[in-house]
Design a protein around this motif. Structure first.
Motif, PDB file in Angstrom:
ATOM      1  N   GLN A   1      23.169  18.835 -29.066  1.00  0.00           N
ATOM      2  CA  GLN A   1      23.996  19.495 -30.156  1.00  0.00           C
ATOM      3  C   GLN A   1      25.248  19.045 -29.925  1.00  0.00           C
ATOM      4  O   GLN A   1      25.708  18.224 -31.699  1.00  0.00           O
ATOM      5  N   VAL A   2      25.809  18.777 -29.609  1.00  0.00           N
ATOM      6  CA  VAL A   2      27.411  18.140 -28.710  1.00  0.00           C
ATOM      7  C   VAL A   2      27.200  16.017 -29.213  1.00  0.00           C
ATOM      8  O   VAL A   2      28.153  16.396 -30.371  1.00  0.00           O
ATOM      9  N   LEU A   3      26.475  15.991 -28.530  1.00  0.00           N
ATOM     10  CA  LEU A   3      25.881  14.612 -29.369  1.00  0.00           C
ATOM     11  C   LEU A   3      25.385  14.065 -30.496  1.00  0.00           C
ATOM     12  O   LEU A   3      26.479  13.489 -30.907  1.00  0.00           O
TER      13      LEU A   3
ATOM     14  N   SER B   1      13.899  14.881 -28.971  1.00  0.00           N
ATOM     15  CA  SER B   1      13.737  16.311 -28.646  1.00  0.00           C
ATOM     16  C   SER B   1      12.742  16.951 -28.628  1.00  0.00           C
ATOM     17  O   SER B   1      12.564  17.971 -27.938  1.00  0.00           O
ATOM     18  N   PHE B   2      12.377  16.835 -29.660  1.00  0.00           N
ATOM     19  CA  PHE B   2      11.021  17.402 -30.424  1.00  0.00           C
ATOM     20  C   PHE B   2       9.425  17.241 -30.339  1.00  0.00           C
ATOM     21  O   PHE B   2       9.093  17.695 -31.019  1.00  0.00           O
TER      22      PHE B   2
ATOM     23  N   ASP C   1      17.155  24.915 -32.227  1.00  0.00           N
ATOM     24  CA  ASP C   1      16.799  24.629 -30.905  1.00  0.00           C
ATOM     25  C   ASP C   1      16.570  23.877 -29.712  1.00  0.00           C
ATOM     26  O   ASP C   1      16.526  24.036 -28.602  1.00  0.00           O
ATOM     27  N   ALA C   2      17.577  22.897 -30.438  1.00  0.00           N
ATOM     28  CA  ALA C   2      18.388  21.396 -29.373  1.00  0.00           C
ATOM     29  C   ALA C   2      18.568  21.832 -28.459  1.00  0.00           C
ATOM     30  O   ALA C   2      19.904  23.102 -28.736  1.00  0.00           O
ATOM     31  N   SER C   3      18.548  21.536 -26.982  1.00  0.00           N
ATOM     32  CA  SER C   3      19.750  21.908 -26.092  1.00  0.00           C
ATOM     33  C   SER C   3      21.505  21.747 -26.802  1.00  0.00           C
ATOM     34  O   SER C   3      21.692  21.474 -27.612  1.00  0.00           O
TER      35      SER C   3
END
Length: 181
Positions: A33-35, A15-16, A27-29
């Motif tokens: 975040q859910v995962l 992701s980063f 900042d993650a989608s």
């Protein structure tokens, strides 16, 4: 905790890497975040302050019409699966409780064991029946009534949802979670 660290590292790497050096988990989608929170095992997402807002948002969104599960494309895991029941013990098979007047099948909520009570004298009486068990006799061609199907309630999972997340070698690991408050 090691498995959670692996997921965090994999998500962070995916992701980063193209983000700024100041990138944070915030900042993650939403899907990532859910995962990330769902994969948290010890403690579960309930015990991670960062995880409460995205999971609470998820639970609220699930109640709305047209809900689509947020996906973390960087993790290559897709939508979660759901299995409400534990596996049946060895020697039993999954059975369905009958529902309704016309006998349509309900949930796969029973574990069924077929026994020959004539060969198992300790099973001949309903007095040996455990709480929650249902015993049905099946009269075969010989009409002895020796065959019985013993049904016990199938245990429900505390964590019915799961994500299959590929590790660094591409092998998917299963992470179970729940959405109870």
């Amino acid at each position: 905790m090691r498995r959670f660290s692996i997921v965090v590292a994999a998500l962070a790497a995916g992701s980063f890497t193209v983000s700024s050096p100041d990138a944070k988990a915030d900042d993650a989608s939403w899907g990532c975040q859910v995962l990330l929170c769902a994969a948290s095992q010890n403690p579960s997402w309930h015990g991670v302050p960062y995880c409460v807002p995205p999971i609470t948002r998820l639970i609220a969104a699930m109640k709305k019409p047209g809900f689509d599960w947020p996906i973390c494309h960087e993790a290559n895991s897709g939508k979660p699966g759901r299995e409400d029941f534990e596996e049946c013990p060895a020697g039993t098979t999954v059975g369905y409780s009958l529902q309704g007047d016309n006998g349509w099948r309900g949930e796969p909520d029973q574990c069924i064991k077929t026994v020959d009570v004539c060969r198992s004298p300790n099973l001949r009486s309903d007095a040996t029946k455990s709480p929650g068990q249902t015993i049905r006799r099946s009269f075969g061609n010989d009409d002895t009534g020796c065959v019985q199907r013993i049904a016990t309630p199938r245990p429900r999972r505390a964590d019915p949802y799961f994500f299959d997340i590929p590790n660094d070698t591409g092998v998917k690991e299963r992470f179970w979670f729940n959405l109870n408050h």
